[in-house]
Structures are given as C-alpha cells and as structure tokens.
Scaffold this motif. Structure first.
Motif, short mmCIF file in Angstrom:
data_model
loop_
_atom_site.label_atom_id
_atom_site.label_comp_id
_atom_site.label_asym_id
_atom_site.label_seq_id
_atom_site.Cartn_x
_atom_site.Cartn_y
_atom_site.Cartn_z
N ASN A 223 -23.19 45.61 2.47
CA ASN A 223 -23.43 46.76 3.37
C ASN A 223 -21.83 46.28 3.96
OD1 ASN A 223 -25.50 46.56 3.41
ND2 ASN A 223 -26.24 45.20 5.03
N ASP A 224 -21.10 47.17 3.09
CA ASP A 224 -19.14 47.10 2.86
C ASP A 224 -18.31 46.03 3.96
OD1 ASP A 224 -19.62 50.07 2.24
OD2 ASP A 224 -20.29 50.55 3.99
N LYS A 225 -19.46 44.82 3.90
CA LYS A 225 -18.34 43.59 4.03
C LYS A 225 -17.95 42.80 3.00
CE LYS A 225 -21.01 43.73 8.61
NZ LYS A 225 -21.26 45.35 8.62
N GLU A 226 -17.29 43.02 3.35
CA GLU A 226 -16.31 41.81 1.64
C GLU A 226 -15.99 40.73 2.00
OE1 GLU A 226 -13.05 42.99 -1.55
OE2 GLU A 226 -15.10 44.39 -1.13
N GLY A 227 -15.93 39.04 1.18
CA GLY A 227 -15.14 37.90 1.44
C GLY A 227 -15.57 36.97 0.37
N ARG A 228 -15.33 36.24 0.38
CA ARG A 228 -15.25 34.85 -0.16
C ARG A 228 -16.58 34.38 0.45
NH1 ARG A 228 -11.19 33.04 -0.72
NH2 ARG A 228 -10.86 33.80 -2.97
N VAL A 229 -18.02 33.82 0.25
CA VAL A 229 -18.81 32.64 0.27
C VAL A 229 -18.98 31.64 0.88
CG1 VAL A 229 -21.37 32.58 -0.56
CG2 VAL A 229 -20.45 34.93 -1.07
N HIS A 238 -22.72 32.95 4.99
CA HIS A 238 -20.88 32.56 5.69
C HIS A 238 -20.32 33.68 4.74
CE1 HIS A 238 -21.83 29.50 9.14
NE2 HIS A 238 -23.59 30.14 8.60
N ILE A 239 -19.79 34.41 4.81
CA ILE A 239 -18.29 35.11 4.21
C ILE A 239 -16.97 34.95 4.62
CG2 ILE A 239 -19.92 36.39 2.65
CD1 ILE A 239 -19.47 38.98 3.76
N LEU A 240 -15.61 34.96 4.00
CA LEU A 240 -14.62 34.95 4.62
C LEU A 240 -13.50 35.62 4.36
CD1 LEU A 240 -13.05 33.03 6.70
CD2 LEU A 240 -12.23 31.60 4.40
N THR A 241 -13.23 37.22 5.08
CA THR A 241 -13.38 38.17 4.52
C THR A 241 -11.24 37.83 4.96
OG1 THR A 241 -12.12 38.87 7.12
CG2 THR A 241 -14.20 39.12 5.96
N ARG A 242 -10.99 38.60 3.88
CA ARG A 242 -9.02 39.05 3.61
C ARG A 242 -8.45 38.33 4.84
NH1 ARG A 242 -10.74 42.87 -0.13
NH2 ARG A 242 -10.03 42.09 -2.29
N ASN A 244 -9.22 36.46 7.38
CA ASN A 244 -9.57 35.30 7.85
C ASN A 244 -10.50 34.93 9.06
OD1 ASN A 244 -9.58 32.20 7.22
ND2 ASN A 244 -7.89 32.16 8.78
N ILE A 245 -11.78 35.93 8.97
CA ILE A 245 -12.19 35.84 9.70
C ILE A 245 -14.19 36.11 8.70
CG2 ILE A 245 -13.49 37.45 11.21
CD1 ILE A 245 -10.65 39.40 11.27
N THR A 246 -14.54 34.76 9.85
CA THR A 246 -15.75 35.11 9.37
C THR A 246 -17.20 35.75 10.02
OG1 THR A 246 -15.22 32.31 8.77
CG2 THR A 246 -17.43 31.96 8.99
N ILE A 247 -17.67 36.07 8.71
CA ILE A 247 -19.24 37.04 8.87
C ILE A 247 -19.92 36.30 8.76
CG2 ILE A 247 -19.47 39.45 8.62
CD1 ILE A 247 -17.32 40.59 7.93
N ILE A 248 -20.59 36.06 9.57
CA ILE A 248 -22.13 35.05 9.83
C ILE A 248 -23.58 36.50 9.42
CG2 ILE A 248 -23.75 33.95 10.88
CD1 ILE A 248 -21.21 32.45 12.25
N ILE A 249 -24.02 36.45 8.56
CA ILE A 249 -25.00 37.53 8.13
C ILE A 249 -26.20 36.63 8.00
CG2 ILE A 249 -26.10 39.70 6.59
CD1 ILE A 249 -22.99 40.01 5.50
N PRO A 250 -26.99 37.43 8.13
CA PRO A 250 -28.27 36.45 8.59
C PRO A 250 -29.04 36.98 7.07
CG PRO A 250 -29.14 37.92 10.31
CD PRO A 250 -26.95 37.97 9.54
N ASN A 251 -29.59 36.08 6.71
CA ASN A 251 -30.37 35.80 5.51
C ASN A 251 -31.21 36.59 4.94
OD1 ASN A 251 -28.88 34.23 3.75
ND2 ASN A 251 -30.51 32.43 4.41
#
Length: 397
Positions: A223-229, A238-242, A244-251
């Motif tokens: 959903n246009d949110k890019e990062g490392r799992v 949980h994904i970590l963006t460039r 250094n922000i952690t985005i928590i997405i419900p499964n």
C-alpha cells in the motif's frame, strides 16, 4: 467476668489443637482416653519406614546416574541423550518416592493407583513436550520453512500437549473431561465472537507464515509503504523504512493487499532517466554513461547494463539507463540513483555534452531586411441593437 470468658476461649482453642494433633498422628475421637504413646510410636515407625524407602530409592537413583555418567561411550550417549536420561530417571525417582509416602500414610488404594496413573500420563506428555521442539525443527528444516513457522508450531503444540496432559491427569481422579471440554468450547466460541478482528489477524498471520510470500529481511512494498520486514508476528507485520521508522500493519490488511517483494530474487533492476541536447552525439553520451556504471561498485556487471534512447522529446534526447544491483543495496537505492545522476552530469560536463532545459529559440532568415514590414490589421465595426431595449424605448415614446 470478662477475664473468665477470655480464659475459656483460649482453653477451647487449646483443646481443639490438642484433639487435631491427636487425630493427625492416627488417633480417634471415639477413644475414651487419648493414648499418645502408642500412636506416637506408630507415627515414628511410619516415618522410619518412609525414610528407609526414600533412602533405597535414592540409592538406586544415584547408582543409575553414576552408571550412565561413567559409561556414556559404551552406551553411545552424547551429552543431550545423557541429559534426557537423567531427567527421566529423576522424574521416576520423584514419582516412586511420592507413591511410597502415600502408601505408608494410609491413603486409599484407589487414590494411590490414580496418582500413579496420573504421574505416568504426565511423564509421557512431558517427554512429548521436550522432544517436540527438536522434531519440529528437523521437519521444518527438511522442507525449508522459516523460524517464524517453527515458533508458531511449537507454541500451538505446547498448548495442545498442556491441555491434553491436564485432561488425562484429571481423568484419573474422576473428573468429567467431556463436560470440561464442552465448557471450554463454549468459552472459546464466546471469545472468538468478542475478538473477531484479532482472530482474523491471527489466521492471516498463519497464512502469511505458511505461504512465505515474504520473509523477515525481505524488502517489500505494501500500500505504497516500502521497507524491510523486521518481524512477522501472529497479529501484525512490522516493516522498517529507509527513515528508520517502523510501520506496524495488521496481518489481515497484509493478506488482502497487493504486496511487492522487491528482494525475492538474487538481483533487481532499476533505471534512471537523463537527457542530452539535440546537437550532441548519442554514442558519445552513451559511452560516458556506461563508463560511470562500470565505475560504480554497487552496479553489477552481469546482467548487463544498458543506456538506450527512450524518447526524443521537445527539449532534448532522453536516455533510459537500466542497471542491476544485489538485494542488499535496495535500502540505499535513492542515494545510489542520486550519485549516478550526479556522476553522469559531471561526465557530460567534461565531455562538453550539454544538458538542455526548457527553452524557445527563434530562427530568422538572413536575407530579410529589418524591420520586417507588416500590413495594418483590418478593422470592422458592427452595431448590435438590443431588441428589449428598443421595445422599452418605443413604449415610453
């Protein structure tokens, strides 16, 4: 009067304690006189027999442990197997000691038998619980599944073995397990209705772990949110963006969204666009671009890079530059693209290749006298009458 009442109160407490202690050593309230000596002798005798039994059991336990310790090579026991054997022997010693104590202090034979069966079932489930982790690890390693699924299966199997073990132990003492299971089912149904979103996330988490569309360490776009799992739990991802922000997405959102796994392969292709003026040589510009790509460490030589003309636009010739990188470089991709564009601009400047910008050029013929004579614009005048205004004026007249 008050002092006498208090004295009688404490005397009654002492009598109750006296009777309770007598009953504890085997006496009976129907006896006319309290025969402390005979019952004390019986109590001491029982204690001595218990100590003897415990000593005998302890001796055999120590002897077996000593034999295993000094004959591991002959028995082909490694440290792990020797530890398991000691744990089993220790459990048998504890259970045997408990049964010996219960048999000497006038427990009902049915109670002693039920306790022995319950301890046996508990030991079986304990062995299954301790060995389940190693079995699950070998099975998942054989099929190439990740550690998140391993932990999930371990947790589920641990809960299942705990429930079955408690049910088996309680069944030996006469509990109605069917009613207990039915009650737990009703409670689970009520909890499921009360936590539908959590249950949906839980099921989606299991699906994600089993399908392995992405794993911990992959670089994905959701959903246009890019990062490392960085974590796949049973409820959220949980994904970590460039930044250094952690985005928590419900499964449940992850399972219902389009997920792009950028680092699922061994190398990934990216591209940038550059442009040159119409007057500059395309081959010279391409050579400068390829030289910059060869000098960039993160750009792979295989698969091959390319710099082709993508468009001849209004303000110049546009190149599309395609190059390949390893998955580890994806996190630095914006910086890599910026450095490439800067290096290409410097190379163009050194090669006298201009980078055009939006502009307008007016070309005039050389054999025309200035100023160029022009004809005056023809003008016409037209009178438009308003019919409504004319009718009004005619009425006033």
């Amino acid at each position: 009067m008050a002092i006498a009442t208090i004295t009688e109160f404490f005397q009654e407490i002492i009598r109750d304690l006296h009777t309770s202690l007598y009953l504890a050593i085997g006496g009976s309230v129907e006896e006319d006189t309290l025969d402390w000596s005979s019952h004390a002798v019986e109590l001491v005798s029982t204690g001595i027999k218990i100590l003897i039994l415990l000593a005998v059991l302890g001796f055999f336990y120590w002897l077996t442990i000593y034999f295993i310790k000094h004959n591991k090579m002959r028995l082909r026991f490694n440290d792990r197997r020797a530890k398991i054997a000691r744990s089993i022997l220790r459990y048998i010693w504890i259970v045997a000691s408990l049964i010996a104590i219960m048999s000497q202090i006038n427990f009902e034979p049915t109670t002693v038998k039920a306790t022995a069966k319950a301890c046996t079932w508990a030991g079986i489930y304990y062995i299954l619980w301790t060995s389940s982790g190693q079995i699950i690890h070998k099975v998942l390693q054989h099929y190439g599944l990740n550690a998140s699924i391993e932990q999930l299966l371990k947790n589920i199997l641990s809960v299942l073995l705990l429930v079955l073990g408690l049910a088996s132990v309680m069944a030996q003492f006469g509990f109605d397990i069917v009613s207990l299971v039915a009650g737990l089912g009703i409670v689970g149904l009520a909890v499921g209705f009360a936590a539908q979103s959590t249950l949906a996330n839980f099921i989606a988490g299991i699906t994600i772990l089993l399908e392995q569309s992405f794993q911990v360490g992959d670089w994905i776009n959701i959903n246009d949110k890019e990062g490392r799992v960085v974590l796949i739990s049973l409820r959220t991802t949980h994904i970590l963006t460039r930044d250094n922000i952690t985005i928590i997405i419900p499964n449940s959102n992850v399972a219902s969204s389009e997920v792009t796994n950028i680092t699922s392969k061994n190398f990934i292709r990216f591209d940038i666009r550059v442009r040159i003026a119409f007057e500059d040589d395309v081959d010279t510009a391409r050579a400068e671009i390829m030289r910059i790509l060869e000098d960039t460490e993160v750009v792979l030589s295989r698969p091959e890079t390319s710099a082709t003309v993508a468009e001849i636009g209004e303000y110049g010739v546009f190149f599309i530059v395609r190059f390949w990188v390893k998955p580890a470089s994806v996190a630095r991709m914006p910086k890599i693209k910026e450095n490439l564009q800067e290096a290409i601009k410097r190379a163009f400047d050194n090669a006298n290749i201009s980078t055009p910008y939006p502009h307008m050029r007016l070309l005039m013929p050389k054999d025309v006298d200035y100023p160029i004579p022009t004809k005056p614009f023809a003008t016409t005048t037209q009178i438009v009458e308003d019919k409504t205004l004319l009718a009004k004026n005619n009425g006033e007249r």
